[in-house]
Design a protein around this motif. Sequence first.
Motif, mmCIF file in Angstrom:
data_model
loop_
_atom_site.group_PDB
_atom_site.id
_atom_site.type_symbol
_atom_site.label_atom_id
_atom_site.label_comp_id
_atom_site.label_asym_id
_atom_site.label_seq_id
_atom_site.Cartn_x
_atom_site.Cartn_y
_atom_site.Cartn_z
ATOM 1 N N GLU A 8 0.841 -1.201 0.000
ATOM 2 C CA GLU A 8 0.000 0.000 0.000
ATOM 3 C C GLU A 8 0.871 1.243 0.000
ATOM 4 O O GLU A 8 1.737 1.423 0.844
ATOM 5 C CB GLU A 8 -0.902 0.012 1.220
ATOM 6 C CG GLU A 8 -1.860 1.168 1.221
ATOM 7 C CD GLU A 8 -2.802 1.135 2.405
ATOM 8 O OE1 GLU A 8 -3.206 2.210 2.846
ATOM 9 O OE2 GLU A 8 -3.120 0.047 2.870
ATOM 10 N N GLN A 9 0.664 2.111 -0.968
ATOM 11 C CA GLN A 9 1.373 3.376 -1.058
ATOM 12 C C GLN A 9 0.566 4.440 -0.318
ATOM 13 O O GLN A 9 -0.650 4.476 -0.436
ATOM 14 C CB GLN A 9 1.551 3.786 -2.522
ATOM 15 C CG GLN A 9 2.463 2.860 -3.296
ATOM 16 C CD GLN A 9 3.882 2.868 -2.765
ATOM 17 O OE1 GLN A 9 4.414 3.902 -2.401
ATOM 18 N NE2 GLN A 9 4.484 1.711 -2.691
ATOM 19 N N LYS A 11 -1.311 7.793 0.496
ATOM 20 C CA LYS A 11 -1.978 8.808 -0.311
ATOM 21 C C LYS A 11 -1.483 10.167 0.159
ATOM 22 O O LYS A 11 -1.503 10.468 1.332
ATOM 23 C CB LYS A 11 -3.493 8.706 -0.129
ATOM 24 C CG LYS A 11 -4.263 9.701 -0.947
ATOM 25 C CD LYS A 11 -5.752 9.573 -0.695
ATOM 26 C CE LYS A 11 -6.504 10.582 -1.502
ATOM 27 N NZ LYS A 11 -6.823 11.782 -0.774
ATOM 28 N N ARG A 32 1.840 11.068 5.857
ATOM 29 C CA ARG A 32 0.981 11.171 4.664
ATOM 30 C C ARG A 32 1.390 12.364 3.807
ATOM 31 O O ARG A 32 1.488 12.268 2.589
ATOM 32 C CB ARG A 32 -0.474 11.279 5.082
ATOM 33 C CG ARG A 32 -1.423 11.307 3.915
ATOM 34 C CD ARG A 32 -2.871 11.234 4.390
ATOM 35 N NE ARG A 32 -3.713 11.755 3.338
ATOM 36 C CZ ARG A 32 -4.706 12.585 3.505
ATOM 37 N NH1 ARG A 32 -5.034 12.997 4.706
ATOM 38 N NH2 ARG A 32 -5.410 13.011 2.492
ATOM 39 N N GLY A 35 4.508 11.479 2.036
ATOM 40 C CA GLY A 35 4.478 10.264 1.232
ATOM 41 C C GLY A 35 5.276 9.129 1.831
ATOM 42 O O GLY A 35 5.792 8.274 1.114
#
Length: 76
Positions: A8-9, A11, A32, A35
């Motif tokens: 999972e990258q 958002k 977040r 990143g």
Amino acid sequence: MRNNESVEQPKGMTREELLALPAAVDLDTGNRALGLVRSKGYALAKRGEYPCKVLQLGKAYRVVTADLLDLLGLAA
């Protein structure tokens, strides 16, 4: 990890979301904005290597929003 599982990258945040942040945010919000995945952000904070100023309040980490915005080139 199996081939059908994806990493999972995080958002990212919009400019408007970043500029609406309070004076300090939790580490997950800072991660977040930058990143960073959660584990990497916490590891950096624990080692004192987070890319902007982090306050440790008990067991909680808080990212100073002014430093975060400066790092991202959004300082006022």
